[in-house]
Design a protein around this motif. Structure first.
Motif, PDB file in Angstrom:
ATOM      1  N   LYS A 183       0.823  -1.201   0.000  1.00  0.00           N
ATOM      2  CA  LYS A 183       0.000   0.000   0.000  1.00  0.00           C
ATOM      3  C   LYS A 183       0.863   1.259   0.000  1.00  0.00           C
ATOM      4  CE  LYS A 183      -4.056  -2.023   2.238  1.00  0.00           C
ATOM      5  NZ  LYS A 183      -4.936  -1.995   3.439  1.00  0.00           N
ATOM      6  N   ARG A 184       1.964   1.235   0.771  1.00  0.00           N
ATOM      7  CA  ARG A 184       2.858   2.393   0.775  1.00  0.00           C
ATOM      8  C   ARG A 184       3.488   2.603  -0.599  1.00  0.00           C
ATOM      9  NH1 ARG A 184       4.015   0.768   6.250  1.00  0.00           N
ATOM     10  NH2 ARG A 184       5.674  -0.627   5.553  1.00  0.00           N
ATOM     11  N   ARG A 228       1.534   6.783  -6.781  1.00  0.00           N
ATOM     12  CA  ARG A 228       0.520   7.786  -7.106  1.00  0.00           C
ATOM     13  C   ARG A 228       1.043   9.200  -6.845  1.00  0.00           C
ATOM     14  NH1 ARG A 228      -3.142   4.013  -4.718  1.00  0.00           N
ATOM     15  NH2 ARG A 228      -3.053   5.151  -2.741  1.00  0.00           N
ATOM     16  N   ALA A 229       1.782   9.352  -5.743  1.00  0.00           N
ATOM     17  CA  ALA A 229       2.330  10.671  -5.421  1.00  0.00           C
ATOM     18  C   ALA A 229       3.344  11.111  -6.467  1.00  0.00           C
ATOM     19  CB  ALA A 229       2.965  10.647  -4.040  1.00  0.00           C
ATOM     20  N   GLU A 250       2.155   1.743  -3.459  1.00  0.00           N
ATOM     21  CA  GLU A 250       1.113   2.276  -4.332  1.00  0.00           C
ATOM     22  C   GLU A 250       0.917   3.769  -4.087  1.00  0.00           C
ATOM     23  OE1 GLU A 250      -2.388   0.035  -3.686  1.00  0.00           O
ATOM     24  OE2 GLU A 250      -1.765  -1.676  -4.936  1.00  0.00           O
ATOM     25  N   GLN A 251       0.911   4.167  -2.816  1.00  0.00           N
ATOM     26  CA  GLN A 251       0.762   5.585  -2.486  1.00  0.00           C
ATOM     27  C   GLN A 251       1.933   6.394  -3.017  1.00  0.00           C
ATOM     28  OE1 GLN A 251       0.358   5.442   1.762  1.00  0.00           O
ATOM     29  NE2 GLN A 251      -1.825   4.947   1.708  1.00  0.00           N
ATOM     30  N   LEU A 252       3.140   5.827  -2.915  1.00  0.00           N
ATOM     31  CA  LEU A 252       4.326   6.515  -3.432  1.00  0.00           C
ATOM     32  C   LEU A 252       4.256   6.660  -4.943  1.00  0.00           C
ATOM     33  CD1 LEU A 252       7.117   7.734  -2.912  1.00  0.00           C
ATOM     34  CD2 LEU A 252       8.087   5.424  -3.085  1.00  0.00           C
ATOM     35  N   GLU A 293       1.434  12.106  -9.593  1.00  0.00           N
ATOM     36  CA  GLU A 293       0.810  13.420  -9.411  1.00  0.00           C
ATOM     37  C   GLU A 293       1.849  14.529  -9.454  1.00  0.00           C
ATOM     38  OE1 GLU A 293      -1.231  13.043  -5.744  1.00  0.00           O
ATOM     39  OE2 GLU A 293      -2.796  11.705  -6.528  1.00  0.00           O
TER      40      GLU A 293
END
Length: 220
Positions: free
Chosen positions: A184-185, A191-192, A187-189, A195
């Motif tokens: 999950k981390r 996406r960040a 995936e968040q990284l 962006e």
């Protein structure tokens, strides 16, 4: 099952005794104990000011210690509980017969500080599923460094009473939780970073348009 029912019966017995202590106002405050009031369970002093038992005893102290132990065993032969004493005292009290003294404010603060400083992360916890004597199941998180849940009884939310634990099974490994948390981390990284790249591209486009506007204004 037999052992679980035995532990359940013991827990129910202790719950009844604690309720009795509350209803009969048998708990002493720390101030009452310090003032010399005797235990409302056995009648012995809670704080006798005789000092802790020394590590190396004289013959007289060994005889006194043996007498205290013998008196305790004769007074509580079938209680099947632990014994407790207060720091600086030699009177021994029974966990089933003698209401304990509440923590001091400083002790409560120390306990709260320990819990606050050692709060585990979710990914460090195994999940154990426990089958109770009533047949219901419940899940308990346990830190992965422990071999399993410590308690032989659990509060059944469906029965609304304490039940013995028949069996415990680890259903989620901490390693799997860590792997899922890392995924999950990641995936968040990702996406960040995507962006950020879009934002940087939009900023470049905005700068280009601004430069064009400035150039057109100069030509006029």
């Amino acid at each position: 099952m037999a052992n679980a029912l035995k532990e359940e019966a013991r827990a129910h017995r202790d719950e009844v005794r604690r309720r009795e202590w509350r209803e009969k106002s048998m708990y002493l405050t720390r101030e009452e104990a310090a003032a010399g009031q005797p235990c409302r369970g056995c009648g012995l002093p809670v704080i006798d000011n005789l000092g802790d038992w020394p590590g190396t005893m004289s013959p007289e102290e060994r005889d006194e210690y043996a007498a205290v132990k013998t008196r305790y065993e004769e007074t509580h032969p079938d209680c099947g509980s632990y014994s407790w004493t207060m720091a600086g005292s030699r009177s021994r009290h029974c966990g089933f017969c003698c209401p304990p003294i509440p923590f001091s404010d400083s002790q409560l603060a120390d306990v709260a500080r320990i819990f606050m400083s050692s709060k585990p992360r979710d990914e460090d916890l195994d999940i154990w599923e426990r089958t109770l004597t009533c047949g219901h199941r419940m899940r308990r998180p346990v830190h992965h460094t422990n071999s399993g849940p410590d308690f032989s009884t659990e509060r059944c939310e469906e029965c609304e009473t304490t039940r013995g634990v028949v069996s415990s099974e680890k259903v989620v490994e901490a390693a799997a939780r860590k792997s899922e948390a890392q995924r999950k981390r990641d995936e968040q990284l990702d996406r960040a970073e995507l962006e950020l790249a879009k934002a940087e591209q939009a900023a470049k486009e905005a700068h280009r348009k601004l430069d064009e506007l400035r150039a057109g204004s100069t030509d006029e």
